[in-house]
Design an enzyme around this catalytic site. Sequence first.
Site, PDB file in Angstrom:
ATOM      1  N   TYR A   1      37.637  -6.345 -58.731  1.00  0.00           N
ATOM      2  CA  TYR A   1      36.698  -6.904 -59.719  1.00  0.00           C
ATOM      3  C   TYR A   1      36.032  -5.818 -60.552  1.00  0.00           C
ATOM      4  O   TYR A   1      35.627  -4.780 -60.031  1.00  0.00           O
ATOM      5  CB  TYR A   1      35.627  -7.726 -59.015  1.00  0.00           C
ATOM      6  CG  TYR A   1      36.120  -9.068 -58.545  1.00  0.00           C
ATOM      7  CD1 TYR A   1      36.583 -10.017 -59.458  1.00  0.00           C
ATOM      8  CD2 TYR A   1      36.131  -9.383 -57.195  1.00  0.00           C
ATOM      9  CE1 TYR A   1      37.043 -11.244 -59.027  1.00  0.00           C
ATOM     10  CE2 TYR A   1      36.586 -10.621 -56.754  1.00  0.00           C
ATOM     11  CZ  TYR A   1      37.037 -11.549 -57.678  1.00  0.00           C
ATOM     12  OH  TYR A   1      37.489 -12.759 -57.248  1.00  0.00           O
TER      13      TYR A   1
ATOM     14  N   LYS B   1      18.674 -12.506 -29.790  1.00  0.00           N
ATOM     15  CA  LYS B   1      18.519 -13.329 -30.998  1.00  0.00           C
ATOM     16  C   LYS B   1      19.589 -12.973 -32.034  1.00  0.00           C
ATOM     17  O   LYS B   1      20.207 -11.905 -31.949  1.00  0.00           O
ATOM     18  CB  LYS B   1      17.107 -13.141 -31.580  1.00  0.00           C
ATOM     19  CG  LYS B   1      16.833 -11.744 -32.096  1.00  0.00           C
ATOM     20  CD  LYS B   1      15.355 -11.534 -32.426  1.00  0.00           C
ATOM     21  CE  LYS B   1      15.125 -10.135 -32.941  1.00  0.00           C
ATOM     22  NZ  LYS B   1      13.712  -9.750 -32.955  1.00  0.00           N
TER      23      LYS B   1
ATOM     24  N   ARG C   1       1.330 -10.309 -38.474  1.00  0.00           N
ATOM     25  CA  ARG C   1       2.442 -11.210 -38.730  1.00  0.00           C
ATOM     26  C   ARG C   1       2.254 -12.424 -37.811  1.00  0.00           C
ATOM     27  O   ARG C   1       1.462 -13.285 -38.118  1.00  0.00           O
ATOM     28  CB  ARG C   1       3.763 -10.468 -38.472  1.00  0.00           C
ATOM     29  CG  ARG C   1       4.966 -11.072 -39.137  1.00  0.00           C
ATOM     30  CD  ARG C   1       6.243 -10.308 -38.839  1.00  0.00           C
ATOM     31  NE  ARG C   1       6.571 -10.280 -37.416  1.00  0.00           N
ATOM     32  CZ  ARG C   1       7.708  -9.815 -36.914  1.00  0.00           C
ATOM     33  NH1 ARG C   1       8.620  -9.313 -37.711  1.00  0.00           N
ATOM     34  NH2 ARG C   1       7.931  -9.833 -35.627  1.00  0.00           N
TER      35      ARG C   1
ATOM     36  N   MET D   1      34.635 -11.161 -51.740  1.00  0.00           N
ATOM     37  CA  MET D   1      34.079 -12.083 -50.753  1.00  0.00           C
ATOM     38  C   MET D   1      34.824 -12.007 -49.424  1.00  0.00           C
ATOM     39  O   MET D   1      34.204 -11.915 -48.365  1.00  0.00           O
ATOM     40  CB  MET D   1      34.130 -13.519 -51.293  1.00  0.00           C
ATOM     41  CG  MET D   1      33.386 -14.504 -50.402  1.00  0.00           C
ATOM     42  SD  MET D   1      33.485 -16.202 -50.971  1.00  0.00           S
ATOM     43  CE  MET D   1      32.528 -16.146 -52.467  1.00  0.00           C
TER      44      MET D   1
HETATM   45  C1  LIG Z   1      13.545  -8.474 -32.184  1.00  0.00           C
HETATM   46  C2  LIG Z   1      12.402  -8.286 -31.283  1.00  0.00           C
HETATM   47  C3  LIG Z   1      12.436  -7.306 -30.270  1.00  0.00           C
HETATM   48  C4  LIG Z   1      13.553  -6.299 -30.119  1.00  0.00           C
HETATM   49  O1  LIG Z   1      13.372  -5.220 -30.984  1.00  0.00           O
HETATM   50  P1  LIG Z   1      14.364  -3.944 -30.923  1.00  0.00           P
HETATM   51  O2  LIG Z   1      13.791  -3.022 -31.902  1.00  0.00           O
HETATM   52  O3  LIG Z   1      15.709  -4.454 -31.314  1.00  0.00           O
HETATM   53  O4  LIG Z   1      14.340  -3.467 -29.511  1.00  0.00           O
HETATM   54  C5  LIG Z   1      11.375  -7.260 -29.385  1.00  0.00           C
HETATM   55  N1  LIG Z   1      10.336  -8.116 -29.496  1.00  0.00           N
HETATM   56  C6  LIG Z   1      10.255  -9.038 -30.472  1.00  0.00           C
HETATM   57  C7  LIG Z   1       9.072  -9.921 -30.552  1.00  0.00           C
HETATM   58  C8  LIG Z   1      11.280  -9.149 -31.408  1.00  0.00           C
HETATM   59  O5  LIG Z   1      11.190 -10.056 -32.388  1.00  0.00           O
END
Ligand SMILES: *Cc1c(COP(=O)(O)O)cnc(C)c1O
Length: 338
Positions: A248, A33, A117, A293
Site C-alpha cells: 500500500y 487478564k 484511578r 490488515m
Molecule cells: C494488570 C494489573 C497488575 C499486573 O501488573 P504487571 O505490571 O503486569 O505485573 C496488578 N494489579 C492490578 C490491579 C492490575 O490491574
Amino acid sequence: MAYITLDKNHFFNNLDIITKLTKTKDKIALVLKDNAYGHGLLEIAGLAKEYGITKAVVRSNEEAKQIEDFFEYILVLADTATQASEKIRYTINDIYQIQKFVKGTKVELKVDTGMCRNGIMMSELEEAFTLCKKQGLELEALFTHHSSADEENKYFDVQNENFKKVKQEAKVLAKQYGFAPLRFHSANSAALFRSADFDEDMARVGIAAYGCLELSGSLHVTQLCPVLAVYAEKLSTRILQKGDCVGYGAAYETELTCKVSNYDFGYGDGFLRSCSHHYKTPEGIQIAGRISMDNSSFLSDKEKLLIFDDARVAAKFAGTISYEVLVALKAYLPRLKS
Ligand SMILES: *Cc1c(COP(=O)(O)O)cnc(C)c1O
C-alpha cells in the site's frame, strides 16, 4: 496461519525468580487478564497449575469462570458478582459499587492511595466497612495499585506510605466490624522486583511472569526470559527489480534486485501498524513498507518467519510498551506449547 509459541521453560524460570522474591508460590497471584497478556488464558492457566500456582487475577466474571478449575483463589478486578462463589473474589472499585453485590459475596476493597484511578478514597474507609457490613459481604482483603512502580518519581514512596496508614486503620476497623483478619497486597511486578524484602500477603504478578518486565538496573530482571514468540507463514514470493515498489502506498522502493515475500501476519492479527517501514525481525530481516490488515512483506524467502520473540524489542519499534504488543495478539492465533 501465523502462530504463537509458548516456552514453558522460560515461564517456569520466571516463576522461579518470582518465587525467590515472594518466598512462597502461594503468595503469587498470577495476572491472567486480557487473555493472559495475549499468551492464551487456558494455556497459561494450565502451565501455572502445573507449576503449582494457586492464585489468579482476571478482569471479568467470564474469565474467572473459564479458569475456575485451575486455581483455588481468583480475584476479579472489574466486574460485579451475579452470585456468591467459593473461589472468586470481587474488587470494590468505588464506594457506590458496594450495594450492587449480593449477600455473602467475597470482596476485596481497593483503596486509592494516589493513582487517582480506581478504588475508594482513603477518607471513605470507614464508610466502606459500614456498607460492606450492611450488605452482608465477606470483606477479605484490602489492596492498592501503584501508578509508578516502574518509574523513578516520588509516587512509589508516597503510595507505600499511604498504604501503610490505610493498613493500620483497616486492621482496627476489621476488628471493630467483626471481619476476620484482612489480607493486604499492593505489589505488581515492578513493585515486587523493587521491594528489598517483600512481606505482604500476596503479589499480583503479570508482566514479569511473561518475561517482559523492564526496570532500570535491576539484576533479577535481566534473568527473566520472554515466554512468547510469534511466527508467520509465507503466502507468496517474488523477485523485484530496482525501483519496484511494495504494498500500500508503494511505500517501499527496492534499491537492488531482491526477493520479497508476503507473510500472513498483519495489523488485524495484532502486528502494530506503527512497526511499518522500519521493523527488523530478531534475525535482522527488514520489513518492506506498510503492514497490511492480514499480512506484511519482508526481504526474505523463508517459509516461516520469526516476527518477534521479545515483546520489549518489538515495542521499541512500535513506540509503545511490551504490554500493548502482547495484548494486541488476537485470541484466534494458535498458541503452541514448546
Ligand atoms: C494488570 C494489573 C497488575 C499486573 O501488573 P504487571 O505490571 O503486569 O505485573 C496488578 N494489579 C492490578 C490491579 C492490575 O490491574
